[in-house]
Design an enzyme around this catalytic site. Sequence first.
Site, mmCIF file in Angstrom:
data_model
loop_
_atom_site.group_PDB
_atom_site.id
_atom_site.type_symbol
_atom_site.label_atom_id
_atom_site.label_comp_id
_atom_site.label_asym_id
_atom_site.label_seq_id
_atom_site.Cartn_x
_atom_site.Cartn_y
_atom_site.Cartn_z
ATOM 1 N N LYS A 387 41.630 36.656 36.474
ATOM 2 C CA LYS A 387 41.916 37.477 37.655
ATOM 3 C C LYS A 387 41.070 37.001 38.831
ATOM 4 O O LYS A 387 40.063 36.305 38.644
ATOM 5 C CB LYS A 387 41.653 38.946 37.352
ATOM 6 N N TYR A 614 25.928 34.212 67.535
ATOM 7 C CA TYR A 614 26.331 35.491 68.099
ATOM 8 C C TYR A 614 25.116 36.368 68.358
ATOM 9 O O TYR A 614 24.199 36.434 67.536
ATOM 10 C CB TYR A 614 27.294 36.208 67.146
HETATM 11 C C1 LIG Z 1 37.758 42.113 34.278
HETATM 12 C C2 LIG Z 1 38.062 42.590 32.947
HETATM 13 C C3 LIG Z 1 37.561 41.912 31.827
HETATM 14 C C4 LIG Z 1 36.605 40.767 31.920
HETATM 15 O O1 LIG Z 1 35.313 41.243 32.063
HETATM 16 P P1 LIG Z 1 34.022 40.307 32.002
HETATM 17 O O2 LIG Z 1 32.912 41.250 31.931
HETATM 18 O O3 LIG Z 1 34.025 39.474 33.203
HETATM 19 O O4 LIG Z 1 34.159 39.510 30.755
HETATM 20 C C5 LIG Z 1 37.974 42.332 30.577
HETATM 21 N N1 LIG Z 1 38.811 43.384 30.435
HETATM 22 C C6 LIG Z 1 39.279 44.083 31.487
HETATM 23 C C7 LIG Z 1 40.189 45.219 31.251
HETATM 24 C C8 LIG Z 1 38.927 43.711 32.773
HETATM 25 O O5 LIG Z 1 39.380 44.400 33.809
#
Ligand SMILES: *Cc1c(COP(=O)(O)O)cnc(C)c1O
Length: 722
Positions: A387, A614
């Site tokens: 993701k 800035y």
């Molecule tokens: C983001 C996410 C993960 C991964 O988590 P990490 O701590 O980065 O391994 C796993 N399961 C769900 C449901 C998530 O949203």
Amino acid sequence: MEHNKTYGGLDTFRLIAVFLVVANHTAPLETFSPEADFFLTRILARLAVPFFFMVTGQFVVARYLTDTNRNFHSVWDYIKKILLLYGFAILIYLPVGIYAGFYQKMTVLRAFKMFLFDGPFYHLWYFPALLVGLLLVCLMLRFFSFRSCMMLSAVLYLVGLFGDSYWGVTMHFPAAASVYEACFQLFSYTRNGLFFTPLFLLLGAQAGGISSQDKKRHKNILHLSGLFFSFLLMTAEGLILHHFHLQRHDSMYLALPVCSIFLYRALLKWNRKPSNRIRTISTWIYILHPAVIVMLRFLAKLSNVVKFLIANCLANYIAVCLLSFLAAGSLTVLISGLRHKSLHAPANTASATGRAWITLDRSALHSNVSVLKELLPDECVLMPVLKANAYGHGALPMAKELNQMGIYDFCVACVSEGVQLRKSGITGEILILGYTHPDQFVLLCKYHLTQTIVDYEYANELNRFGKKIRVHIAIDTGMHRLGEYAGHTEQIYKIFEMKNLIIVSAYTHLCTCDTQDPADQAFVKKQVQLFYNLIDELKCHGLPCPKTHLQSSYGLLNYPQISGNYARVGIALYGMKSSREDYCFSNIHLQPVLSLYCRIASIKELAQDEGAGYSLAFTAKRPTKIAILTIGYADGLPRELSCGVGSVLINGHRAHIVGRICMDQTMADITDIPDVNAGDIAVIIGKSGKEEITAYDLAEQTGTITNEILSRLGARLERIMV
Ligand SMILES: *Cc1c(COP(=O)(O)O)cnc(C)c1O
């Protein structure tokens, strides 16, 4: 390390195998000794094609097998690729085929025979054999167990054998011989997709399965001695059959499958660098070499030098190999050039010309995958979380590299991320962890994405959509984010009864795995218990859940004993914890995968008391040199690092960020650093000389976690795997 599964040995052997195929078609030793040539081309070289089939078995059939629902789409994607190649090859050989009269008096039966079995040019039988074999194997696997399919394929192979090398035996049984003769109306050889390919596809799938179970390992010496003895056997078999003129054709031996198994196992252990390029080049050598043979013959009519290259078989072989290699190499470069053009920038030159870019350390990723795999309980595989553009790393390069390591199941946060991966040719299971709007359900079908059921209401909505959708049911065991309450068993039973939902798995998310606090540990235990109690209840209710998963990075690191079929690993895969100080029970060594660079666009000299940026937020307290860097907050460099909070590395020295970070530019004080020039590289995350800046540093300076720093890295950064 051995468990670093990269299959480089397979890549290297492809090239060797394809040169064996060329030998098959040029008879390199014929001028010197027909016996030696028989050995080389009719025995040794016969190992090449089974090897290719086994590779497909490992990478395509094994994946099909690991999917409990026998989802065909990954196989279909592969078939499309092979069809494309086959179509292209048919076109290349069309002129020669027409010239040779292959296409005259075409009937339906002849077309069938040509395109489905024999191939329209002598080497092209390989493609239909692969396609027919693959379809046959998948069909068999749908109805029978793996073991039964293996037996069936072995029987088919035996049947094929008696129409091939053992034809002389068959001829003693006129009834059988006439059945074979009738079949030869449909195909010229039994070495085809029906009799030859299935066995090797399944053997490859099996070998791949064994290689991915890191625990049971045999010493390679076993494979090598097995290879040696089985090859001796095959040689004896070939020579005897040859001596008694029993062969109608000489592709199939009794000892060939045995020999191929040992060869393949040995190659799986051969520690070589994997190479995409070699893979592509060997494919093209396979397709192109007969054209090179024809071309050389044609040129021989024009020149005496070339004449020698025809008359002397060995010289001819070498020339064909060299020219085919050159042709295939050029074509590969051309194709990859075109591909790169279609991307936004020529990726591998980014460090020479790029504005700001990310490099991904392939060997760090491989090492993280293998140490995390060691932690996995039995039956559990990694399901990397890609993701947010793979936490800023680039979802596509990561997915591709992970595919290379035999990992095909991924998670993403939303439907658009899934679609992006599919459009780029990623085929395995892609689970969407978050909410998808009903208007976009159609994308779930179109791109065969798997959707999370976020609660009972949502399940109803998805079911009403009316098309079959693969789903994982999220169960809320206490985090109170997504998922139906674990206590709502009645609702969950109902979800199982919804006609349009194909339930692949149920999962939950643990939210207190990152500390040693007893209360947190008790909460983890409670969540796990709630989840598995529910799974047990489902089972008692006659609704067994095919798969389950609970783990993410911290769960795996701190509670590796928790079972499940997948571990949804994110941050750990990228080589980091969320915070430097976080508790980690498994004392494993993770390596950061990502480095971030930019360039010095220009250098400015400020007199004392002059301001910059800035609001002129920076004022020079002494005569000061500042470097203008080609990166800004739009690239994900947190603006909180402005005005001396953050720093960058230039030529092994640390330079403080001064003034306010802009959208696309940043300033750093380089007064004390010698020899800095415009165009030099500045390191934002990574090493320079003895200095290093990590994502931990940035997270600490800005009061957040590495996950946030990394996942916000911008879309316009180029990403390069090195
Ligand atoms: C983001 C996410 C993960 C991964 O988590 P990490 O701590 O980065 O391994 C796993 N399961 C769900 C449901 C998530 O949203």
